[in-house]
Design a protein around this motif. Structure first.
Motif, mmCIF file in Angstrom:
data_model
loop_
_atom_site.group_PDB
_atom_site.id
_atom_site.type_symbol
_atom_site.label_atom_id
_atom_site.label_comp_id
_atom_site.label_asym_id
_atom_site.label_seq_id
_atom_site.Cartn_x
_atom_site.Cartn_y
_atom_site.Cartn_z
ATOM 1 N N GLY A 1 -40.781 11.072 49.267
ATOM 2 C CA GLY A 1 -40.834 12.571 48.775
ATOM 3 C C GLY A 1 -39.876 12.920 48.024
ATOM 4 N N LEU A 2 -38.530 12.513 48.367
ATOM 5 C CA LEU A 2 -37.388 12.929 47.630
ATOM 6 C C LEU A 2 -37.031 12.010 46.563
ATOM 7 C CD1 LEU A 2 -35.198 14.913 50.095
ATOM 8 C CD2 LEU A 2 -36.825 15.880 48.339
ATOM 9 N N VAL A 3 -36.777 10.717 47.438
ATOM 10 C CA VAL A 3 -35.933 9.488 46.615
ATOM 11 C C VAL A 3 -36.679 8.193 46.913
ATOM 12 C CG1 VAL A 3 -34.058 8.209 46.197
ATOM 13 C CG2 VAL A 3 -33.778 10.740 46.447
ATOM 14 N N GLY A 4 -37.064 7.483 45.866
ATOM 15 C CA GLY A 4 -37.972 6.205 46.080
ATOM 16 C C GLY A 4 -36.808 5.102 46.848
ATOM 17 N N SER A 5 -35.705 5.131 46.174
ATOM 18 C CA SER A 5 -34.792 3.898 46.728
ATOM 19 C C SER A 5 -33.498 4.422 46.645
ATOM 20 C CB SER A 5 -35.107 2.694 45.996
ATOM 21 O OG SER A 5 -34.171 1.609 46.177
ATOM 22 N N PRO A 6 -32.851 5.070 47.779
ATOM 23 C CA PRO A 6 -31.464 5.222 47.709
ATOM 24 C C PRO A 6 -30.703 3.713 48.065
ATOM 25 C CG PRO A 6 -32.437 5.842 49.937
ATOM 26 C CD PRO A 6 -33.466 5.475 49.029
ATOM 27 N N ASN A 7 -29.588 3.600 47.337
ATOM 28 C CA ASN A 7 -28.651 2.400 47.358
ATOM 29 C C ASN A 7 -27.317 2.713 47.077
ATOM 30 O OD1 ASN A 7 -28.086 -0.178 47.517
ATOM 31 N ND2 ASN A 7 -28.450 -0.422 45.245
ATOM 32 N N ALA A 8 -26.475 2.438 48.532
ATOM 33 C CA ALA A 8 -25.073 2.687 48.196
ATOM 34 C C ALA A 8 -24.471 1.484 47.408
ATOM 35 C CB ALA A 8 -24.544 2.554 49.611
ATOM 36 N N MET A 9 -23.542 1.876 46.643
ATOM 37 C CA MET A 9 -22.734 1.035 45.870
ATOM 38 C C MET A 9 -21.401 0.544 46.491
ATOM 39 S SD MET A 9 -24.754 1.114 43.297
ATOM 40 C CE MET A 9 -23.730 0.245 42.005
ATOM 41 N N LYS A 10 -20.500 -0.265 46.139
ATOM 42 C CA LYS A 10 -19.571 -0.728 46.506
ATOM 43 C C LYS A 10 -18.233 -0.112 45.897
ATOM 44 C CE LYS A 10 -20.599 -5.224 48.534
ATOM 45 N NZ LYS A 10 -20.328 -6.642 48.676
ATOM 46 N N ASP A 11 -17.240 0.283 46.701
ATOM 47 C CA ASP A 11 -16.112 1.125 45.993
ATOM 48 C C ASP A 11 -15.202 -0.008 45.693
ATOM 49 O OD1 ASP A 11 -14.806 0.190 48.277
ATOM 50 O OD2 ASP A 11 -14.727 1.835 49.294
ATOM 51 N N ASP A 12 -14.028 0.433 45.043
ATOM 52 C CA ASP A 12 -13.028 -0.651 44.772
ATOM 53 C C ASP A 12 -12.274 -1.580 45.676
ATOM 54 O OD1 ASP A 12 -13.167 0.902 42.277
ATOM 55 O OD2 ASP A 12 -11.344 2.222 42.682
ATOM 56 N N LYS A 13 -12.301 -1.249 46.996
ATOM 57 C CA LYS A 13 -11.966 -2.113 48.082
ATOM 58 C C LYS A 13 -13.147 -3.062 48.419
ATOM 59 C CE LYS A 13 -8.859 1.333 49.865
ATOM 60 N NZ LYS A 13 -8.817 2.323 50.870
ATOM 61 N N GLY A 14 -14.407 -2.957 47.836
ATOM 62 C CA GLY A 14 -15.425 -3.591 48.175
ATOM 63 C C GLY A 14 -16.314 -3.386 49.461
ATOM 64 N N GLU A 15 -15.896 -2.127 50.010
ATOM 65 C CA GLU A 15 -16.763 -1.215 51.005
ATOM 66 C C GLU A 15 -17.879 -0.674 50.228
ATOM 67 O OE1 GLU A 15 -14.027 0.224 53.672
ATOM 68 O OE2 GLU A 15 -12.733 -1.470 53.676
ATOM 69 N N TYR A 16 -19.126 -0.542 51.298
ATOM 70 C CA TYR A 16 -20.147 0.231 50.815
ATOM 71 C C TYR A 16 -19.868 1.473 51.027
ATOM 72 C CZ TYR A 16 -23.217 -3.628 50.409
ATOM 73 O OH TYR A 16 -23.804 -4.872 50.019
ATOM 74 N N THR A 17 -20.238 2.591 49.860
ATOM 75 C CA THR A 17 -20.142 3.852 49.932
ATOM 76 C C THR A 17 -21.492 4.566 50.965
ATOM 77 O OG1 THR A 17 -21.703 4.230 47.919
ATOM 78 C CG2 THR A 17 -19.121 4.128 47.647
ATOM 79 N N THR A 18 -21.467 5.896 51.208
ATOM 80 C CA THR A 18 -22.174 6.310 51.824
ATOM 81 C C THR A 18 -23.237 7.348 51.191
ATOM 82 O OG1 THR A 18 -20.926 6.318 53.739
ATOM 83 C CG2 THR A 18 -22.901 7.852 53.943
ATOM 84 N N VAL A 19 -24.590 6.829 51.237
ATOM 85 C CA VAL A 19 -25.505 7.788 50.620
ATOM 86 C C VAL A 19 -25.820 8.702 51.840
ATOM 87 C CG1 VAL A 19 -27.931 7.947 49.677
ATOM 88 C CG2 VAL A 19 -26.293 6.082 49.044
ATOM 89 N N THR A 20 -26.008 9.973 51.245
ATOM 90 C CA THR A 20 -25.985 11.236 52.231
ATOM 91 C C THR A 20 -27.355 12.127 51.747
ATOM 92 O OG1 THR A 20 -23.859 11.151 52.787
ATOM 93 C CG2 THR A 20 -25.371 13.228 53.376
ATOM 94 N N PHE A 21 -28.253 12.464 52.831
ATOM 95 C CA PHE A 21 -29.146 13.391 52.449
ATOM 96 C C PHE A 21 -29.139 14.398 53.572
ATOM 97 C CE2 PHE A 21 -31.063 9.521 50.959
ATOM 98 C CZ PHE A 21 -31.952 9.894 49.771
ATOM 99 N N LYS A 22 -28.668 15.740 53.089
ATOM 100 C CA LYS A 22 -28.507 16.723 54.219
ATOM 101 C C LYS A 22 -29.099 17.818 53.768
ATOM 102 C CE LYS A 22 -24.677 18.848 56.320
ATOM 103 N NZ LYS A 22 -23.229 19.323 56.455
ATOM 104 N N ASP A 23 -29.837 18.603 54.723
ATOM 105 C CA ASP A 23 -30.519 19.784 54.296
ATOM 106 C C ASP A 23 -31.436 19.466 53.312
ATOM 107 O OD1 ASP A 23 -29.003 20.910 56.509
ATOM 108 O OD2 ASP A 23 -27.371 21.471 54.779
ATOM 109 N N CYS A 24 -32.278 18.714 53.661
ATOM 110 C CA CYS A 24 -33.318 18.318 52.777
ATOM 111 C C CYS A 24 -34.623 18.337 53.145
ATOM 112 C CB CYS A 24 -33.116 16.917 52.064
ATOM 113 S SG CYS A 24 -31.710 16.731 51.158
ATOM 114 N N TRP A 25 -35.708 18.714 52.285
ATOM 115 C CA TRP A 25 -37.050 19.049 52.842
ATOM 116 C C TRP A 25 -38.082 18.468 51.791
ATOM 117 C CZ3 TRP A 25 -39.311 24.785 52.857
ATOM 118 C CH2 TRP A 25 -40.493 24.883 53.539
ATOM 119 N N PHE A 26 -39.015 17.776 52.351
ATOM 120 C CA PHE A 26 -40.371 17.310 51.231
ATOM 121 C C PHE A 26 -41.375 17.986 52.058
ATOM 122 C CE2 PHE A 26 -43.826 14.455 50.707
ATOM 123 C CZ PHE A 26 -43.966 14.518 49.457
ATOM 124 N N ASP A 27 -42.178 18.797 51.011
ATOM 125 C CA ASP A 27 -43.652 19.243 51.406
ATOM 126 C C ASP A 27 -44.515 18.855 50.316
ATOM 127 O OD1 ASP A 27 -45.718 20.707 52.950
ATOM 128 O OD2 ASP A 27 -44.907 22.582 51.973
#
Length: 181
Positions: free
Chosen positions: A42-68
């Motif tokens: 409804g909002l995003v088909g495919s969220p995907n976190a990327m790796k940062d400079d240290k090789g760790e995954y970032t965080t994908v955040t959905f906050k205060d979101c609504w689908f109608d």
């Protein structure tokens, strides 16, 4: 034939934060769309976190979101659908205070695969996911029940942690034997 197609009410793909956002309207996938996998949210088909400079995954955040609206899949290639997100591919995810008041449906004759009121499924990769203070008051329906959940359709994760806190669904009759919640 495409390998995968990503479709969302706000974005097809995201690797950052979506806050204070609402999507309304209808998304319909038919047999005219031809791909190995189709990810619909409804909002995003495919969220995907990327790796940062240290090789760790970032965080994908959905906050205060609504689908109608409506996420409707009728084509034989449409397998993954959610009210907020279709498929989380890999990384860290937060769904905080999200609401789905729309419908998620799959009329695929050979069986729906992964449908959820908030999230369809993970991508069978490394996933850490927090679902907190979310509500699904919409319906989740399918022609054949396989991996259907009122909140999360399925969790295939190979490694990582799923945490669900203070999250509710108005109607849980959609949950299939292989569904999560």
């Amino acid at each position: 034939k495409f390998k995968s197609i990503k479709v969302g009410g706000l974005a097809a793909y995201v690797n950052g934060k979506i806050t204070n956002s609402k999507a309304t309207g209808n998304i319909t996938i038919t047999d005219k769309v031809y791909a190995t996998d189709i990810y619909v949210g409804g909002l995003v088909g495919s969220p995907n976190a990327m790796k940062d400079d240290k090789g760790e995954y970032t965080t994908v955040t959905f906050k205060d979101c609504w689908f109608d609206g409506e996420v409707k899949m009728t084509g034989r290639w449409a397998r993954f659908g959610g009210g907020i997100a279709g498929v989380m591919i890999q990384g860290n995810f937060e769904f905080i205070n999200c609401l789905n008041s729309g419908t998620v449906s799959n009329e695929r004759p050979d069986g729906a695969e992964f449908l959820g009121g908030i999230i369809g499924t993970d991508g069978n990769n490394y996933i850490n996911c927090l679902i907190k203070d979310c509500v699904n008051i919409g319906s989740v329906t399918a022609a054949n029940w396989n991996n259907i959940g009122a909140i999360l359709g399925s969790a295939w994760k190979k490694t990582g942690v799923f945490t669900i806190e203070n999250t509710y669904a108005l109607d849980t009759s959609c949950v299939s034997p292989k569904g999560v919640i």
